[in-house]
Structure formats: structure tokens, C-alpha cells
Design an enzyme around this catalytic site. Structure first.
Site, PDB file in Angstrom:
ATOM      1  N   LYS A 141     -11.071 100.127  -0.806  1.00  0.00           N
ATOM      2  CA  LYS A 141     -10.434 101.089   0.091  1.00  0.00           C
ATOM      3  C   LYS A 141     -10.352 100.510   1.498  1.00  0.00           C
ATOM      4  O   LYS A 141     -11.343  99.999   2.027  1.00  0.00           O
ATOM      5  CB  LYS A 141     -11.220 102.404   0.132  1.00  0.00           C
ATOM      6  CG  LYS A 141     -10.578 103.473   1.023  1.00  0.00           C
ATOM      7  CD  LYS A 141     -11.337 104.787   0.958  1.00  0.00           C
ATOM      8  CE  LYS A 141     -12.560 104.817   1.847  1.00  0.00           C
ATOM      9  NZ  LYS A 141     -12.214 104.936   3.290  1.00  0.00           N
ATOM     10  N   LYS A 192      -4.922 109.007   5.464  1.00  0.00           N
ATOM     11  CA  LYS A 192      -4.856 110.477   5.566  1.00  0.00           C
ATOM     12  C   LYS A 192      -3.690 110.922   6.449  1.00  0.00           C
ATOM     13  O   LYS A 192      -3.862 111.626   7.449  1.00  0.00           O
ATOM     14  CB  LYS A 192      -6.176 111.032   6.092  1.00  0.00           C
ATOM     15  CG  LYS A 192      -7.383 110.693   5.221  1.00  0.00           C
ATOM     16  CD  LYS A 192      -8.664 111.277   5.807  1.00  0.00           C
ATOM     17  CE  LYS A 192      -9.881 110.896   4.984  1.00  0.00           C
ATOM     18  NZ  LYS A 192     -10.219 109.449   5.085  1.00  0.00           N
ATOM     19  N   ARG A 210     -21.356 102.584   2.440  1.00  0.00           N
ATOM     20  CA  ARG A 210     -22.623 102.082   2.955  1.00  0.00           C
ATOM     21  C   ARG A 210     -23.651 101.707   1.889  1.00  0.00           C
ATOM     22  O   ARG A 210     -24.347 100.696   2.065  1.00  0.00           O
ATOM     23  CB  ARG A 210     -23.203 103.109   3.940  1.00  0.00           C
ATOM     24  CG  ARG A 210     -22.500 103.081   5.297  1.00  0.00           C
ATOM     25  CD  ARG A 210     -22.800 104.296   6.144  1.00  0.00           C
ATOM     26  NE  ARG A 210     -22.063 105.474   5.664  1.00  0.00           N
ATOM     27  CZ  ARG A 210     -22.037 106.633   6.305  1.00  0.00           C
ATOM     28  NH1 ARG A 210     -22.704 106.783   7.439  1.00  0.00           N
ATOM     29  NH2 ARG A 210     -21.342 107.646   5.826  1.00  0.00           N
TER      30      ARG A 210
END
Length: 237
Positions: A39, A68, A212
Site C-alpha cells: 500500500k 482516499k 507498523r
């Protein structure tokens, strides 16, 4: 139930939330064959990382461009037309009717799937109330999911907590892409609606977005392998 023809490795989408192209390329090299889907979001895109999408696709990887989009219909349409040339598999828009319609129409013959972002996983009912919404998270997610399906959007970005409920609403064909994934023992960070990989898959998620817990791991490749193994076990692969 989520679509079953997706290889377990490709159900993990690693979020390259990194400061520049050089660092992102190094992470991709480090992860090697363990990850097949990446991504690219705001941080990397605005640091000159969009060309990496073409490079990844050229190397046989899949790419999720997570910008988005949300603007007037004409502006969204032009953005989708430009981004569709990157070869990405997924592109996100916010789940507002005009935005979704413009994106679906502008996609044209490209293979990019349009994903609608229902409610960000960092939001809870109080956050929505503070923003002036009269719906709670569950009701707003459901309403937006029904609109997205009617418009012809390919999938939804939702919290894993909503996956089972949404799967019952939209059926097996729409992709459910879930951020807010945290392996057992991992810190929640700024996410409020989270779930482990195994539980998210069991709830009906098609793809899991993880940043993360992989990027910050002492051994990112091993962390990715462990998540893929958990996905496979949850699916009985």
C-alpha cells in the site's frame, strides 16, 4: 464468507508508510518474496513515491494506492483517470455517493478496483458525534456499505470489527479490506477498532493491511511470514 481464490500471501497488504522512496525501496528489498502486495499512502506518495507503484507492478507485485479521494465529481474523475495508469490493483475514495459514482465511472476499462472507505479505524462513536454525525460507527458503516454496493464499488475499507456484519450485508463478492490489524501482543497505536489477523480473516476480511507491526519489527520479513502463516491457519490452508 470472503472470496476464496486469493493466495494467502496476497491477503497481506504491507503499508509502506515510510518517509521517502529510498527507505521504501529498501524495505521492499528486505521483505523479498514474503510480501506480494503493498500500500502506498499519503506519506510516501507526497514524498515522490508514486513511481514506485509502477516499479512494483513491473516486478510482479500488487499495489494499493490509498489516497482516499474526496472532492467534487469532476475532480475525482480526473484523479482516478490519472491514477489508473499506475497499474494499481486498488484505489481508495471516501464513501460519499457523488465521489463513489465519479470514481466508478472514471475507472473505464482499467483493472483498478475502487474501494470505499467507510469510517476510519481511528474513529469511534464519540469522534463521530464530535464531528456532527447523528449516526454511530456501526450505523454509518452499514449505510455507506449499502450505498457503495448499489453504486458498483468493488470493495470496502472497514474496521475488522465491522467485517462480519458487513459480509452479511454485501455478500461474498465485495472485497473487505481491513486496516487496524494487530498481531497478539502488538501495540494498538492510534487505532481504536483493532483485531488480530486470524480473527479478522474469520470475520470475513478479504485483505489485511498491516504497517507498523511489520515495518517496525526487528525482522520485518519474519513478521510478515508470521502474519501470512496466521492467515493460512485461519483459512485452513
Amino acid at each position: 464468507m470472503a472470496p476464496v481464490d486469493i493466495p494467502d500471501r496476497d491477503r497481506l497488504i504491507v503499508a509502506l508508510d515510510l518517509p521517502d522512496l529510498r527507505v521504501a525501496e529498501a524495505m521492499v528489498d528486505r521483505l523479498g518474496d514474503s510480501v506480494g502486495f503493498y500500500k502506498i499512502g499519503y506519506q510516501l506518495a507526497y514524498a515522490g513515491g508514486l513511481p514506485l507503484a509502477r516499479a512494483l507492478v513491473g516486478a510482479g507485485k500488487k499495489v494499493f494506492v490509498d489516497l482516499k479521494l474526496h472532492d467534487i465529481g469532476n475532480t475525482v474523475a480526473r484523479g482516478v483517470e490519472s491514477l489508473s495508469h499506475l497499474g494499481a490493483s486498488f484505489l481508495t475514495v471516501h464513501a460519499y455517493p457523488q465521489t463513489m459514482k465519479a470514481a466508478v465511472e472514471a475507472r473505464g476499462s482499467s483493472k483498478v478496483k475502487i474501494l470505499a472507505v467507510t469510517v476510519l479505524t481511528s474513529y469511534d462513536d464519540r469522534d463521530l458525534a464530535d464531528a456532527g454525525y447523528r449516526f454511530g460507527v456501526r450505523d454509518l458503516v452499514e449505510a455507506r456499505a449499502r450505498q457503495a454496493q448499489a453504486i458498483g464499488v468493488d470493495g470496502l475499507v472497514c474496521s475488522p470489527e465491522e467485517a462480519a456484519h458487513l459480509r452479511g450485508i454485501v455478500g461474498p463478492e465485495m472485497d473487505l479490506v481491513t486496516p487496524g490489524i494487530r498481531p497478539a501482543g502488538a501495540a494498538a497505536g492510534d487505532q481504536k477498532r483493532i483485531m488480530t489477523p486470524a480473527k479478522a480473516i474469520a470475520a470475513g476480511a478479504s485483505y489485511l493491511v498491516v504497517g507498523r507491526p511489520v515495518l517496525d519489527a526487528p525482522d520485518p520479513k519474519a513478521a510478515a511470514d508470521a502474519i501470512v502463516a496466521e492467515i493460512a491457519a485461519a483459512r485452513g490452508s
